[in-house]
Write an enzyme that holds these catalytic residues in place. Structure first.
Site, short mmCIF file in Angstrom:
data_model
loop_
_atom_site.label_atom_id
_atom_site.label_comp_id
_atom_site.label_asym_id
_atom_site.label_seq_id
_atom_site.Cartn_x
_atom_site.Cartn_y
_atom_site.Cartn_z
N HIS A 125 0.86 -1.18 0.00
CA HIS A 125 0.00 0.00 0.00
C HIS A 125 0.90 1.24 0.00
O HIS A 125 2.02 1.19 0.51
CB HIS A 125 -0.84 -0.06 1.28
CG HIS A 125 -1.89 1.01 1.41
ND1 HIS A 125 -1.60 2.29 1.79
CD2 HIS A 125 -3.24 0.96 1.24
CE1 HIS A 125 -2.73 2.99 1.85
NE2 HIS A 125 -3.74 2.21 1.52
N ASP A 201 3.08 -4.48 7.90
CA ASP A 201 1.83 -3.72 7.72
C ASP A 201 0.70 -4.73 7.85
O ASP A 201 0.45 -5.53 6.94
CB ASP A 201 1.84 -3.06 6.33
CG ASP A 201 0.47 -2.49 5.97
OD1 ASP A 201 -0.48 -2.59 6.78
OD2 ASP A 201 0.34 -1.94 4.86
N GLN A 204 -4.69 -5.17 6.92
CA GLN A 204 -5.71 -6.08 6.37
C GLN A 204 -5.71 -7.41 7.10
O GLN A 204 -6.59 -8.25 6.85
CB GLN A 204 -5.44 -6.33 4.87
CG GLN A 204 -5.49 -5.09 4.01
CD GLN A 204 -6.90 -4.54 3.86
OE1 GLN A 204 -7.89 -5.22 4.10
NE2 GLN A 204 -7.00 -3.27 3.48
N LYS A 227 -10.71 -0.44 10.35
CA LYS A 227 -10.95 -1.64 9.54
C LYS A 227 -11.37 -2.82 10.40
O LYS A 227 -11.65 -3.90 9.88
CB LYS A 227 -9.68 -2.01 8.76
CG LYS A 227 -9.31 -1.01 7.66
CD LYS A 227 -8.25 -1.62 6.76
CE LYS A 227 -7.38 -0.60 6.05
NZ LYS A 227 -8.05 0.28 5.13
N CYS A 369 -4.83 2.63 -3.57
CA CYS A 369 -3.59 3.13 -2.95
C CYS A 369 -2.44 2.15 -3.14
O CYS A 369 -1.64 1.93 -2.23
CB CYS A 369 -3.78 3.44 -1.47
SG CYS A 369 -4.99 4.71 -1.17
#
Lengths: 412, 145
Positions: A125, A201, A204, A227, A369
């Site tokens: 991202h 990261d 998600q 999220k 993104c």
């Protein structure tokens, strides 16, 4: 955590899903973008604002003490949720992007110099690319990239070569475009073997899977509240105590100092050192409630539910549309989350999204993104449907039905 | 909610399927690239200005039906027009998109939007206005470059 979950009751916990537009129900398939909020999160935040709102870490009255306890309680919940060793290693930020910038600006500036190598992957991202580009412009560091296989997984065939001499490996645990789940623990090990730091990261990943930062062996992990059925305005940086302790502060101001004099300042202890100014207090309360909510369902159950939905949606769309639909990313639900980016009959994703919107089917259309990845896919945009705990098979069916409308209009 | 038929008029779909004036122009033609950062659409507008007249125009890039048809119709509308007429057309189009106030400037030449009026329905879908105006903003940049 293998109790049976009543998923229709889960769906009913989300008041926005009761909304009808033009008499039709809402089919929300944009959770990889941002998730909807259950009543318990909304109530926790409004109750706090109605009955207990006060500053934290500052004032001596009882209500301020209660607010501080609630805020720190939320931190402890997050710590437990990701199995972090210490609560003070959990830093609240504005969002995951700020957490990523914090690492690059604070740890990066203190430790990276001209010619040092930072390794990223082709499926990152922008939040895990641009802060490093900015540091490269400032410091002259070199960026290297782990490529992808044709199936949309990381191509690790030359991993040790790419990592050779690197100082950092920073990578996603799950792609927001392809849904690919990466081998996080193995990548952290490879980074350490090469003498590099491992930054994950997990935006998600954390909302959809059991997360254990210790078994990963990661050094830093970032994710966002919004999220994972929590509010927007709060993100999380987890880092190993030793690293956070040695880093210079990121933003300066109130709350992050031990003392300020005319000729300088000293920093507060962790985590305040990285939480300058009034933090997102209400949002932290909301995030704590979100963590409780997800914990009650059980993250292993969440993962099972989403694997089932992923398989169902993949099968439904390919059986119905065959070669007319191209779904990017791995076919095997074991290594992918419930994120389906697709191309459909050459119709531009913006137009697909517009047609789906008429049936109240909400999907993302765009570059997500992740422009470097989009260029590799040979697209400047895709449509993306992403599923979460409040989705069920009927939502996948609604998506498949609504796609027919796009063919009608564009005469294909 | 306004119906999709307000948006996807037949003339729009026709320009989308068979875009006019696709391609590139060699230097010294003016050139500008436009991006819609929200959706990733990219467009390049080439304009050949001879004296006071836009003698040729080409458009390349990719995008949705609205951005592509708007670019295609724009290219037809400005070809052969004077710079004053092109500027007036840009203004008329932006007025139709509700992003500029009608200047009602008597000094501006009278221009007709013609086919471009088919894009009027876009106003009812505010998130798509950026798609429709991408080519026009890029044209203005190209003329200024």
């Amino acid at each position: 955590m293998s109790h049976t979950v009543d998923w229709s009751a889960v769906k009913a916990d989300f008041p926005v899903l009761q909304r009808r537009i033009d008499g039709q129900r809402l089919v929300y398939l944009d959770s990889a973008n941002t998730s909807q909020k259950p009543n318990v999160v909304i109530d926790a935040m409004t109750d706090f604002m109605r009955h207990g709102y006060a500053p934290i870490n500052r004032s001596a009255y009882r209500m301020a003490g209660e607010a501080t306890d609630a805020f720190e309680g939320a931190r402890a919940k997050v710590q437990k949720f990701i199995n972090a060793p210490h609560a003070h290693e959990v830093v609240f930020t504005k969002n995951a992007t700020e957490a990523s910038n914090l690492i690059a600006a604070s740890w990066g500036r203190a430790n990276l110099h001209r010619g040092d190598v930072v390794v990223l992957t082709h499926m990152e991202h922008h939040a895990n690319i641009v802060p490093w580009h900015m540091l490269a412009a400032e410091r002259g560091i070199e960026l290297r990239w782990i490529p992808l296989t044709t199936d949309g997984e990381l191509d690790l065939s030359n991993l040790s070569g790419i990592l050779d001499g690197a100082k950092v490996l920073s990578f996603t645990a799950m792609s927001n475009v392809l849904g690919t789940i990466t081998p996080v623990a193995a990548l952290c090990r490879a980074a350490h073997d090469a003498g590099a730091l491992a930054i994950v990261d997990a935006c998600q990943y954390v909302p959809h899977n059991v997360t254990d930062v210790q078994s990963w062996g990661a050094d830093f992990v970032t994710f966002s509240g919004h999220k994972m059925v929590g509010p927007s305005g709060i993100g999380v940086l987890w880092g190993r105590e030793q690293l956070l302790d040695a880093m210079p502060p990121f933003l300066g101001g109130g709350n992050m100092i031990a003392d300020v004099k005319l000729d300088g300042f000293t920093c507060a202890e962790l985590p305040s050192k990285f939480e300058a100014g009034t933090p997102p207090i209400v949002e932290a309360i909301g995030l704590g409630a979100a963590v409780d909510y997800l914990t009650n369902i059980g993250m292993a159950n969440v993962r099972r539910h989403e694997m089932h939905l992923t398989s169902y949606a993949l099968d439904t769309l390919t059986e119905r549309y065959g070669d007319d639909i191209t779904i990017h990313g791995p076919r095997n639900p074991e290594v992918r989350g419930a994120v389906l980016s697709f191309a459909f009959r050459g119709i531009h994703p913006h137009d697909i999204s517009q047609v789906l919107d008429e049936k109240n089917v909400c999907v993302r259309a765009g570059h997500h993104c992740a422009k470097p990845l989009m260029r590799l896919l040979g697209a400047n945009a895709t449509a993306r449907a992403s599923f979460y705990i409040y989705n069920d098979e009927s939502d996948a069916d609604a998506l498949a039905d609504a796609l027919d409308g796009a063919s009608d209009i564009f005469g294909l | 909610m306004p119906g999709l038929e307000d948006l996807y008029r037949e003339i729009i779909l026709d320009h989308y399927r068979s875009p006019r004036n696709r391609g590139e122009l060699p230097p010294p033609a003016n050139k500008a690239e436009g991006h819609n950062p929200l959706c990733g659409d990219e467009i390049t507008v080439f304009v050949q200005v001879d004296g006071d007249v836009v003698s040729d125009v080409k458009v390349s890039g990719q995008g949705c039906s609205i951005s592509q048809s708007s670019a295609s119709m724009m290219s037809q509308a400005i070809k052969g027009k004077s710079l004053d007429e092109v500027r007036a057309l840009v203004h008329r189009f932006k007025v139709m998109m509700s992003i500029e106030e009608d200047a009602d400037d008597a000094a501006q030449p009278a221009v007709k939007l013609g086919d471009l009026e088919a894009l009027q329905g876009v106003v009812k879908f505010p998130v798509r206005i950026k798609c429709a105006t991408l080519a026009w903003n890029t044209l203005v940049e190209a003329l200024e470059s």
